[in-house]
Design an enzyme around this catalytic site. Sequence first.
Site, PDB file in Angstrom:
ATOM      1  N   TYR A 147       0.857  -1.194   0.000  1.00 50.95           N
ATOM      2  CA  TYR A 147       0.000   0.000   0.000  1.00 50.95           C
ATOM      3  C   TYR A 147       0.888   1.237   0.000  1.00 50.95           C
ATOM      4  O   TYR A 147       1.873   1.313   0.749  1.00 50.95           O
ATOM      5  CB  TYR A 147      -0.907   0.027   1.241  1.00 50.95           C
ATOM      6  CG  TYR A 147      -1.727   1.295   1.368  1.00 50.95           C
ATOM      7  CD1 TYR A 147      -3.030   1.351   0.877  1.00 50.95           C
ATOM      8  CD2 TYR A 147      -1.195   2.438   1.964  1.00 50.95           C
ATOM      9  CE1 TYR A 147      -3.786   2.514   0.984  1.00 50.95           C
ATOM     10  CE2 TYR A 147      -1.941   3.605   2.068  1.00 50.95           C
ATOM     11  CZ  TYR A 147      -3.236   3.634   1.578  1.00 50.95           C
ATOM     12  OH  TYR A 147      -3.965   4.788   1.671  1.00 50.95           O
ATOM     13  N   GLU A 194      -3.776   7.458  -4.003  1.00 52.83           N
ATOM     14  CA  GLU A 194      -3.677   6.177  -3.307  1.00 52.83           C
ATOM     15  C   GLU A 194      -3.408   5.061  -4.312  1.00 52.83           C
ATOM     16  O   GLU A 194      -4.149   4.902  -5.284  1.00 52.83           O
ATOM     17  CB  GLU A 194      -4.970   5.899  -2.549  1.00 52.83           C
ATOM     18  CG  GLU A 194      -4.943   4.622  -1.717  1.00 52.83           C
ATOM     19  CD  GLU A 194      -6.242   4.411  -0.958  1.00 52.83           C
ATOM     20  OE1 GLU A 194      -6.213   4.469   0.279  1.00 52.83           O
ATOM     21  OE2 GLU A 194      -7.280   4.188  -1.612  1.00 52.83           O
TER      22      GLU A 194
END
Length: 387
Positions: A109, A198
């Site tokens: 991530y 993101e």
Amino acid sequence: MNIHEHQAKQILKEFGAPVSNGVVILSIDDIKREITKLKGKEFVLKAQIHAGGRGKAGGVKLIKSISELEIEAKKMMGKTLVTHQTGPEGKEVKRLYIEEASDILKEYYLSCLIDRESSKIAFISSTEGGMDIEKVASENPQKIITNKIELRDEGPTNKEIENIISIFGFNDQQKIIARKLIRSLYKILIEKDGSLIEINPLIITKSDKIICLDAKMNFDDNAIYRRPEIFKLRDLNEEDPTEIEASKHDLAYIKLNGSIGCMVNGAGLAMATMDIIKLYGKEPANFLDVGGGASKEKVAAAFKLILSDKNVKGILINIFGGIMRCDVLAQGVVDAAKQIDLSIPLVVRLAGTNFKEGKDILDKSNLKILSASDLNDAAKKIVEAIK
């Protein structure tokens, strides 16, 4: 403002970030033509909606043949996906994205965003890619690192980049790509007035390549006027119709799930109004800031927006007249209420510039309007009225 995954990936590609090859499908008839632009024998079919959790809702499919691709695309196009971010009403799929499948070895991530508390750019890194970062933060906080860097023209230093990617354990070749990726994300955030980028997941393939497998980007609404290339990516199908209408009148409006509609001037006062409604046992139906210098036409438009929500059982108007004059607000409310034939309770609290004149306009309107002396009195009266 949000954009679709395929749009975010195109921006990443323009800034030199590694992404898979993919094509956008706006009609099922486009598949045979567009698929020729891709290589490989396996593909990933993705529904394009402004919400996370698509995979769990059936919005992401691994496809192993062209014939299967057409069948699954027909099933997915027009389907309503319900995820933890869409709410129970879900969102209809009106466009698809097809990309070349990747052999995934590891998932990570990575995100960068404006940290308003510190006025810095925050990079968040985690080895737990593919999961909700909120869940990771609550269950395995040690697997997340946050690095905040100063805003500067040259971007993050080599040392700062090393800190950002340290959790991933990349080899030397992967670090070269990762450094370039970090600089690209920083540059996009600054040059495009982004508020969040993101990448989840950021993957390592079995051939040791780094790829941004999914991408989400948010942009600052207040800066869109100077980013026409970003504004043209706006998809009105993904936005609430009332919020679209509000933007036409330059109103700050966000629909909520309560029963008391709010009209306030000033964001801080609006938040306080919403809080006091909750304090008296009810929920606000919206956040609505008409601004400091609204005209009576703008106020009337705001009033109509509130009443367009079928859940609204009563309205609380809370105005402190500084730049805005209370008599202008009152006339806008009266005009709108008469046009719509108001049939639900309305409580108005006025204070500040020309509040006596405003109260006089309301009193002479022949409308059933309850006046309040202060904010506590206003909240108490509207809650009692809708009961």
